[in-house]
Scaffold this active site. Structure first.
Site, PDB file in Angstrom:
ATOM      1  N   ARG A 127       0.797  -1.135  -0.215  1.00  0.00           N
ATOM      2  CA  ARG A 127      -0.088  -0.065   0.150  1.00  0.00           C
ATOM      3  C   ARG A 127       0.908   1.058   0.047  1.00  0.00           C
ATOM      4  O   ARG A 127       1.860   1.097   0.681  1.00  0.00           O
ATOM      5  CB  ARG A 127      -1.027  -0.037   1.320  1.00  0.00           C
ATOM      6  CG  ARG A 127      -1.954  -0.996   1.118  1.00  0.00           C
ATOM      7  CD  ARG A 127      -3.057  -0.539   0.129  1.00  0.00           C
ATOM      8  NE  ARG A 127      -4.392  -1.386   0.124  1.00  0.00           N
ATOM      9  CZ  ARG A 127      -4.493  -2.444  -0.848  1.00  0.00           C
ATOM     10  NH1 ARG A 127      -3.473  -2.461  -1.910  1.00  0.00           N
ATOM     11  NH2 ARG A 127      -5.352  -3.225  -1.004  1.00  0.00           N
ATOM     12  N   HIS A 144      -1.919   0.924 -10.184  1.00  0.00           N
ATOM     13  CA  HIS A 144      -2.412  -0.023  -9.074  1.00  0.00           C
ATOM     14  C   HIS A 144      -3.005  -1.393 -10.050  1.00  0.00           C
ATOM     15  O   HIS A 144      -4.272  -1.464 -10.010  1.00  0.00           O
ATOM     16  CB  HIS A 144      -3.468   0.509  -8.023  1.00  0.00           C
ATOM     17  CG  HIS A 144      -3.856  -0.488  -7.031  1.00  0.00           C
ATOM     18  ND1 HIS A 144      -4.218  -0.049  -5.931  1.00  0.00           N
ATOM     19  CD2 HIS A 144      -3.825  -1.742  -6.806  1.00  0.00           C
ATOM     20  CE1 HIS A 144      -4.358  -0.765  -4.925  1.00  0.00           C
ATOM     21  NE2 HIS A 144      -4.244  -2.052  -5.439  1.00  0.00           N
TER      22      HIS A 144
HETATM   23  P1  NDP Z   1      -2.182 -11.964   4.194  1.00  0.00           P
HETATM   24  O1  NDP Z   1      -2.895 -11.352   5.541  1.00  0.00           O
HETATM   25  O2  NDP Z   1      -2.213 -13.071   3.687  1.00  0.00           O
HETATM   26  O3  NDP Z   1      -0.353 -11.715   4.625  1.00  0.00           O
HETATM   27  C1  NDP Z   1       0.026 -10.617   5.465  1.00  0.00           C
HETATM   28  C2  NDP Z   1       1.653 -10.864   5.594  1.00  0.00           C
HETATM   29  O4  NDP Z   1       2.145  -9.785   6.280  1.00  0.00           O
HETATM   30  C3  NDP Z   1       1.627 -12.069   6.757  1.00  0.00           C
HETATM   31  O5  NDP Z   1       2.712 -12.950   6.442  1.00  0.00           O
HETATM   32  C4  NDP Z   1       2.123 -11.333   7.910  1.00  0.00           C
HETATM   33  O6  NDP Z   1       2.744 -12.217   8.822  1.00  0.00           O
HETATM   34  C5  NDP Z   1       2.767 -10.292   7.377  1.00  0.00           C
HETATM   35  N1  NDP Z   1       2.636  -9.008   8.460  1.00  0.00           N
HETATM   36  C6  NDP Z   1       1.486  -8.518   8.744  1.00  0.00           C
HETATM   37  N2  NDP Z   1       2.062  -7.310   9.989  1.00  0.00           N
HETATM   38  C7  NDP Z   1       3.203  -7.711   9.940  1.00  0.00           C
HETATM   39  C8  NDP Z   1       4.080  -7.000  11.028  1.00  0.00           C
HETATM   40  N3  NDP Z   1       3.831  -5.972  11.787  1.00  0.00           N
HETATM   41  N4  NDP Z   1       5.529  -7.211  10.759  1.00  0.00           N
HETATM   42  C9  NDP Z   1       5.753  -8.089   9.876  1.00  0.00           C
HETATM   43  N5  NDP Z   1       5.030  -8.926   8.997  1.00  0.00           N
HETATM   44  C10 NDP Z   1       3.795  -8.738   9.336  1.00  0.00           C
HETATM   45  O7  NDP Z   1      -2.115 -10.738   3.123  1.00  0.00           O
HETATM   46  P2  NDP Z   1      -1.862 -11.132   1.427  1.00  0.00           P
HETATM   47  O8  NDP Z   1      -0.698 -11.572   1.543  1.00  0.00           O
HETATM   48  O9  NDP Z   1      -3.414 -11.405   0.887  1.00  0.00           O
HETATM   49  O10 NDP Z   1      -1.872  -9.283   0.955  1.00  0.00           O
HETATM   50  C11 NDP Z   1      -0.995  -8.458   1.621  1.00  0.00           C
HETATM   51  C12 NDP Z   1      -1.189  -7.265   0.898  1.00  0.00           C
HETATM   52  O11 NDP Z   1      -0.962  -7.113  -0.439  1.00  0.00           O
HETATM   53  C13 NDP Z   1      -2.618  -6.857   1.127  1.00  0.00           C
HETATM   54  O12 NDP Z   1      -2.828  -6.427   2.297  1.00  0.00           O
HETATM   55  C14 NDP Z   1      -2.903  -5.631   0.178  1.00  0.00           C
HETATM   56  O13 NDP Z   1      -2.353  -4.338   0.904  1.00  0.00           O
HETATM   57  C15 NDP Z   1      -1.540  -5.861  -1.127  1.00  0.00           C
HETATM   58  N6  NDP Z   1      -2.321  -6.252  -2.322  1.00  0.00           N
HETATM   59  C16 NDP Z   1      -1.999  -5.458  -3.271  1.00  0.00           C
HETATM   60  C17 NDP Z   1      -2.314  -5.832  -4.525  1.00  0.00           C
HETATM   61  C18 NDP Z   1      -1.979  -4.987  -5.682  1.00  0.00           C
HETATM   62  O14 NDP Z   1      -2.757  -5.059  -6.805  1.00  0.00           O
HETATM   63  N7  NDP Z   1      -1.099  -3.984  -5.677  1.00  0.00           N
HETATM   64  C19 NDP Z   1      -3.141  -6.836  -4.650  1.00  0.00           C
HETATM   65  C20 NDP Z   1      -3.526  -7.532  -3.676  1.00  0.00           C
HETATM   66  C21 NDP Z   1      -2.939  -7.393  -2.551  1.00  0.00           C
HETATM   67  P3  NDP Z   1       2.363 -13.710   9.700  1.00  0.00           P
HETATM   68  O15 NDP Z   1       2.185 -14.527   8.362  1.00  0.00           O
HETATM   69  O16 NDP Z   1       2.934 -13.804  10.806  1.00  0.00           O
HETATM   70  O17 NDP Z   1       0.803 -13.216   9.970  1.00  0.00           O
END
Ligand code: NDP
Length: 315
Positions: free
Chosen positions: A230, A278
C-alpha cells in the site's frame, strides 16, 4: 434474506450476475437498489459507500472483493462487530506472482535503464556489469516483506525462478528455499541483504510508514524497491531522497497514498521511479466468484470461511 453487492469502484452488477450462476438460497441485490435493508445478511463489497454497512441491522458477514480490507475499515462507521472475510482466490494470487516476477526480472536485467537509454539513443552494453560477468538470477538476492497469501506465493515463485530469497513476516515462517525472518532484527537483516526488496505487507497501524528514511538507510547501497503493498507503507519524500542520493537505484511503485496518483506528484517525473496504476493483481471474476460462493455456503452451514480479518492485528 439477501446478499448485497455494494461498490463504488468495481462493477458490482457483473459480480452479482456471476454469483447468480451458483444458485445460492439468497436473493442477490446490487446497491443502491438494495430493497429492504433488514433483509441483507451478507454484503460483498469493494470500497462500499461510507455508512452503508452500519445501516444494515441484520448483517452477518462482510465479504471483501479485494485482498486488502482498508477499503472497508477506512469508513469511520464500519461495524466492528461484524466479521470481514478478505478475498483469497488463486487468480488474484497468481496474478501477483506474475506481476512481481516480471518486475524483479526487469530490475535484475536492468531493463528500465536499457529502455531509458534506448529512448535517448544511448548505446551502453556494459550497464549490467563487466562483459561476461553480468549477474544471473542465482547471484541476486530478493527480499519479500510479508509472507502471507501474496508474499508467500511470490517467494515460492522467485525460488522456482532461481533467485536466493529472504522473507519477513510477523511470525517465523517455514517455506522451502526461503530464508524466513521475523522481528526487528529480521527486518534489519532483510533490509541489509536484499538487492531487490518487494513490499507485500498489509496496511496496519504497525506497518504504516514502515519504509522511511531510517529503513532506506539500512538498505543495501544500490538496492531497488518494488511496492505492491500500500502507498501508506512508504514515506514518499524519504524515498525520493534515497533515490536522489543514489543510495537506492530504482523504485517500482504500484500503490500510492492518493490514487489515482495526483498529476503534480514528483513520482510521475522522477527518472528512477516507475509508476504503475495499481494493477499488481486483481480478483478474477471466475475464480473469485467460486471463492465467494464457497465462503457463503460455509457461512450458511455455520462454518468459518478462510481469510477472516482480525481487527486486533489489523489484517
Ligand atoms: P495476508 O494477510 O495473507 O499476509 C500478510 C503478511 O504480512 C503475513 O505474512 C503477516 O505475517 C505479515 N505481516 C503483517 N503485519 C506484519 C508486521 N507488523 N510485521 C511483519 N509482518 C507482518 O495478506 P495478503 O498476502 O493476501 O495481502 C498482503 C497485501 O498485499 C494486502 O493487504 C494488500 O495491501 C496488498 N495487495 C496489493 C495488490 C495490488 O494490486 N497491488 C493486490 C492484492 C493485495 P504473519 O504471516 O506472521 O501473520
Amino acid at each position: 434474506m439477501s446478499i448485497l453487492f455494494a461498490s463504488t469502484a468495481d462493477s458490482a452488477k457483473d459480480w452479482a450476475a456471476a454469483l447468480g450462476e451458483y444458485d445460492l438460497p439468497l436473493q442477490l441485490k446490487v446497491w443502491p437498489d438494495m430493497g429492504d435493508p433488514d433483509a441483507v445478511e451478507y454484503a460483498v463489497v469493494a470500497k462500499p459507500p461510507p455508512g452503508l454497512l452500519a445501516s444494515l441491522p441484520n448483517l452477518k458477514a462482510i465479504l471483501s472483493l479485494w485482498a486488502g480490507v482498508d477499503h472497508i475499515t477506512c469508513d469511520p462507521d464500519w461495524p466492528r462487530h461484524i466479521p470481514i472475510y478478505r478475498m483469497v482466490e488463486p487468480g488474484l494470487t497468481l496474478g501477483m506472482v506474475e506481476f512481481v516476477l516480471s518486475q524483479v526480472l526487469n530490475l535484475h536485467l536492468g531493463n528500465y535503464d536499457f529502455l531509458d537509454n534506448a529512448r535517448r539513443r544511448v548505446w551502453n552494453n556494459a550497464m549490467r556489469g563487466p562483459y561476461g560477468l553480468e549477474p544471473l538470477v542465482g547471484d541476486r538476492t530478493v527480499g519479500i516483506l510479508g509472507l502471507g497469501e501474496m508474499g508467500g506465493n511470490v517467494a515460492k515463485g522467485l525460488v522456482r525462478a532461481g533467485f536466493p530469497v529472504l522473507g519477513w513476516a510477523r511470525s517465523r515462517k517455514s517455506i522451502d528455499g526461503v530464508d524466513c525472518l521475523s522481528g526487528p532484527d529480521g527486518f534489519d537483516e532483510i533490509l541489509a541483504r536484499s538487492e531487490i526488496l518487494v513490499n507485500l505487507l498489509p496496511l496496519t497501524p504497525v506497518t504504516e510508514n514502515i519504509l522511511n528514511a531510517a529503513s532506506f538507510a539500512k538498505m543495501r547501497a544500490g538496492a531497488a524497491l518494488v511496492n505492491v503493498g500500500r502507498g501508506q507503507h512508504i514515506v514518499d519524500g524519504d524515498l525520493i531522497n534515497a533515490l536522489d542520493r543514489g543510495h537506492l537505484s530504482r523504485a517500482v511503485l504500484d500503490v500510492f497514498r492518493v490514487e489515482p496518483l495526483p498529476d503534480d506528484h514528483p513520482f510521475w517525473t522522477h527518472p528512477k521511479v516507475t509508476v504503475y496504476p495499481h494493477v499488481g493483481s486483481i480478483t478474477r471474476v471466475e475464480s473469485g466468484t467460486a471463492a465467494l460462493a464457497e465462503s457463503i455456503r460455509k457461512l450458511l452451514d455455520g462454518d468459518t470461511p478462510g481469510g477472516l480479518f482480525d481487527p486486533d492485528r489489523g489484517y
